[in-house]
Every structure is written in structure tokens, then in C-alpha cells.
Design a protein around this motif. Structure first.
Motif, PDB file in Angstrom:
ATOM      1  N   HIS A  11      26.572  21.374 -20.722  1.00  0.00           N
ATOM      2  CA  HIS A  11      26.194  22.238 -19.586  1.00  0.00           C
ATOM      3  C   HIS A  11      27.154  23.423 -19.477  1.00  0.00           C
ATOM      4  O   HIS A  11      26.745  24.551 -19.247  1.00  0.00           O
ATOM      5  CB  HIS A  11      26.201  21.453 -18.274  1.00  0.00           C
ATOM      6  CG  HIS A  11      25.082  20.471 -18.165  1.00  0.00           C
ATOM      7  ND1 HIS A  11      23.754  20.811 -18.366  1.00  0.00           N
ATOM      8  CD2 HIS A  11      25.077  19.147 -17.859  1.00  0.00           C
ATOM      9  CE1 HIS A  11      22.991  19.744 -18.192  1.00  0.00           C
ATOM     10  NE2 HIS A  11      23.770  18.717 -17.889  1.00  0.00           N
ATOM     11  N   ASN A  67      19.954  16.786 -23.016  1.00  0.00           N
ATOM     12  CA  ASN A  67      19.847  17.823 -21.972  1.00  0.00           C
ATOM     13  C   ASN A  67      18.653  18.739 -22.228  1.00  0.00           C
ATOM     14  O   ASN A  67      18.041  19.253 -21.296  1.00  0.00           O
ATOM     15  CB  ASN A  67      21.122  18.675 -21.917  1.00  0.00           C
ATOM     16  CG  ASN A  67      22.258  17.992 -21.179  1.00  0.00           C
ATOM     17  OD1 ASN A  67      22.030  17.132 -20.329  1.00  0.00           O
ATOM     18  ND2 ASN A  67      23.486  18.365 -21.492  1.00  0.00           N
ATOM     19  N   TYR A  88      15.019  14.606 -18.167  1.00  0.00           N
ATOM     20  CA  TYR A  88      16.148  14.028 -18.913  1.00  0.00           C
ATOM     21  C   TYR A  88      15.807  12.570 -19.225  1.00  0.00           C
ATOM     22  O   TYR A  88      15.310  11.853 -18.357  1.00  0.00           O
ATOM     23  CB  TYR A  88      17.417  14.113 -18.053  1.00  0.00           C
ATOM     24  CG  TYR A  88      18.686  13.685 -18.751  1.00  0.00           C
ATOM     25  CD1 TYR A  88      19.362  14.548 -19.609  1.00  0.00           C
ATOM     26  CD2 TYR A  88      19.229  12.414 -18.537  1.00  0.00           C
ATOM     27  CE1 TYR A  88      20.537  14.160 -20.245  1.00  0.00           C
ATOM     28  CE2 TYR A  88      20.398  12.017 -19.169  1.00  0.00           C
ATOM     29  CZ  TYR A  88      21.048  12.904 -20.016  1.00  0.00           C
ATOM     30  OH  TYR A  88      22.218  12.513 -20.659  1.00  0.00           O
ATOM     31  N   TYR A 144      15.168  18.905 -14.873  1.00  0.00           N
ATOM     32  CA  TYR A 144      16.029  17.780 -15.278  1.00  0.00           C
ATOM     33  C   TYR A 144      15.442  16.411 -14.945  1.00  0.00           C
ATOM     34  O   TYR A 144      16.030  15.401 -15.315  1.00  0.00           O
ATOM     35  CB  TYR A 144      17.449  17.948 -14.714  1.00  0.00           C
ATOM     36  CG  TYR A 144      18.214  18.951 -15.549  1.00  0.00           C
ATOM     37  CD1 TYR A 144      18.562  18.661 -16.870  1.00  0.00           C
ATOM     38  CD2 TYR A 144      18.520  20.203 -15.053  1.00  0.00           C
ATOM     39  CE1 TYR A 144      19.211  19.582 -17.660  1.00  0.00           C
ATOM     40  CE2 TYR A 144      19.178  21.136 -15.839  1.00  0.00           C
ATOM     41  CZ  TYR A 144      19.513  20.816 -17.145  1.00  0.00           C
ATOM     42  OH  TYR A 144      20.154  21.737 -17.940  1.00  0.00           O
ATOM     43  N   SER A 154      27.400  14.883 -22.393  1.00  0.00           N
ATOM     44  CA  SER A 154      26.346  15.826 -21.997  1.00  0.00           C
ATOM     45  C   SER A 154      26.880  16.824 -20.965  1.00  0.00           C
ATOM     46  O   SER A 154      26.363  17.929 -20.828  1.00  0.00           O
ATOM     47  CB  SER A 154      25.128  15.078 -21.447  1.00  0.00           C
ATOM     48  OG  SER A 154      25.424  14.516 -20.187  1.00  0.00           O
TER      49      SER A 154
END
Length: 293
Positions: free
Chosen positions: A248, A188, A201, A198, A244
Motif C-alpha cells: 500500500h 491487494n 480482497y 477492497y 501486504s
């Protein structure tokens, strides 16, 4: 610069977020296995340790295949440290996440911040439901509990070009946790912190290379023949991407607490919103992955 010590003073109200005794304990264990700098002393509101020579990384470095491999090996080395005296460690991820959740303010004195919070952060009920769901589903993935760094963002990785190695710094959040959480959290962090993106990623192909290097090194450090099967890589891939999600939530809650207490000039509320939005965006994607037979 050849002879430097680093003195770190703890920030305002960070004791709400960080168990300082746990930090020092992890620091000492990591140091005894050659994974951390020399810790010279601790005092009530900080510590003093050896300065790590090298360069703190940025998102463009962590996806470099050569550096990737070094990071995977170093994390495997930490994860391979065995718990002493046959003690079977447990993860405190869910406990910690709930503790953070209980510290998330329900209102903010600044009206603009409060309105944005109400508008863009899901309700407590929704967050609580998601947490319960995660605990049930992710705990059942069979990811081993190991000594983890838990905060492997780019700036916590120091690359020394002369020695061609990487070392990790800042053990504030380290402790026993799920192996897949530590790796998923690192993936992340490819997105960066100040300008979170993102699209950075790691893609499946890069992840598979990373995970294979990690598993080979992990077996090597454990004294096992480093033969790694496709199934082992695939299993870890699914576990990591599903775990993951938890990272967050963890850092989303962390950022919401910082909105209230931190004196740092940073949009913590914006960061929390980005992390929680990414959770809801990725949940259907990663939960669609199936564990190999």
C-alpha cells in the motif's frame, strides 16, 4: 494476430520510478526459464518483444479457483528460479520505498489538488515513522528473498484458454524482493485499479487454497517432495497479509509521484489516498495475526 510483436515506449519521467537496466536483466532471466516472452530488442526509450496471446484478466477472474491455481503455480515457478553462482540476493524494497518517498512532492501547482493532498495525505513525519516501523517489523518475519514480479495486477496476467495457462507481462518493477511481498501485493490487486474495492480482497479460505497450491508448486519446481503442512500454509498466510501493508505504501508513493509527472488521465491522487487509507485500516487487523509455533 498470430504473428505480432509488441513495441513499448517508456512514459514521461518513468525513469524516476523504474530502473530500466534492472527491468531488462529480470526480463532475460525470466525468458531463459520460460517465464517471459521473447525479447527481440531494446532501445533507448523502450523495448520490443513477443506478443502474448490470450486475455488480460479482471478482478472477477483472479478469484476463480481454477485460474487462481494457475497464477499460484506460475508465481511459484518464478520464485523458484535460483540466484546464479551461489549469490545470496537481498531485497531492495526499503531502499526503493525511501527513494520514492524522497520524490513525493510537498506541494502541487494546482490549488485544488494541493488542498486535497494536504487534507487527505498523512504528514511526511507520519509516513516516515510508519516506514521505519514496517522495515523493522516486516524484515524480521523471515520471508525469503526471491526473484519477484512485484506488480502482479490483474491486467498483467494473461490467460490463454487454448493452452489453459497463465503468463505474466510487464517486468518494470521486477527484481529480488520478499516472497511474501509479491504475494501480498497480488492479493491487494484483487481490488482492481480503476474502481478500487477492497471488499474483493481474498478471504482467508481462498487465500489458504491459493497459498497451498503455491507452496506445493514451489516445492515441485525446487525438486522437493510437494508435501505441505498446515503450519507452512499458516506461516505464509501471516507473512503475506502483514507484507501486504508495504505494498500500500509503495504504490501510494508511486501514485503521488505520478500526480506530478504523468500525462495519463487518471486520478492518481485519489488512488494514493485510497492505498494509504487502506494501510491504516488494515494495520491493526493484520498485525493481530500471530505466527504459528
Amino acid at each position: 494476430m498470430e504473428d505480432v510483436v509488441l513495441v513499448r515506449i517508456y512514459g514521461n519521467k518513468t525513469e524516476l520510478l523504474v530502473d530500466r537496466d534492472e527491468e531488462v536483466k529480470s526480463f532475460r532471466v525470466l525468458q531463459s526459464h520460460g517465464c517471459a516472452p521473447q525479447l527481440y530488442c531494446t532501445f533507448n526509450n523502450g523495448l520490443c518483444y513477443e506478443f502474448m496471446q490470450g486475455e488480460a484478466l479482471d478482478p472477477e477472474h483472479v478469484c476463480n479457483p481454477k485460474i487462481c491455481r494457475l497464477i499460484a503455480r506460475q508465481l511459484a515457478k518464478i520464485h523458484a528460479i535460483h540466484a546464479h553462482n551461489g549469490w545470496i540476493p537481498k531485497s531492495n524494497l526499503w531502499l526503493k520505498m525511501r527513494a520514492y518517498f524522497s520524490l513525493v512532492p510537498s506541494e502541487f501547482p494546482d490549488q485544488l489538488i494541493h488542498d486535497r493532498f494536504v487534507r487527505e495525505v498523512p504528514s511526511r513525519q507520519v509516513l516516515e515513522q510508519e516506514m521505519a516501523w514496517m522495515e523493522e517489523v516486516l524484515s524480521g518475519l523471515g520471508s525469503p528473498v526471491v526473484l519477484c514480479h512485484n506488480d502482479l495486477l490483474c491486467k498483467n496476467i494473461i490467460y490463454n484458454e487454448k493452452r489453459d495457462d497463465v503468463r505474466f507481462i510487464d517486468y518494470e518493477y521486477s527484481g529480488y524482493n520478499y516472497q511474501a511481498y509479491d504475494i501480498g501485493n497480488h492479493f491487494n490487486e484483487f481490488a482492481g485499479v480503476n474502481e478500487v474495492d477492497y471488499s474483493l480482497y481474498p478471504e482467508r479460505a481462498l487465500q489458504l487454497q491459493w497459498l497451498r497450491a503455491y507452496l506445493e508448486a514451489h516445492k515441485e519446481f525446487k525438486g522437493i517432495k510437494p508435501d505441505v503442512s498446515e503450519t507452512e500454509v499458516e506461516l505464509l498466510y501471516v507473512q503475506v497479509n502483514q507484507f501486504s501493508l508495504a505494498s500500500h505504501f509503495f504504490w501510494g508513493f508511486w501514485a503521488l509521484i505520478q500526480v506530478k509527472y504523468s500525462k495519463i488521465d487518471f486520478d492518481f491522487l485519489g488512488y494514493a489516498i485510497v492505498r494509504l487509507n487502506q494501510y491504516f485500516k488494515m494495520k491493526p487487523v493484520v498485525m493481530g495475526l500471530t505466527l504459528p509455533e
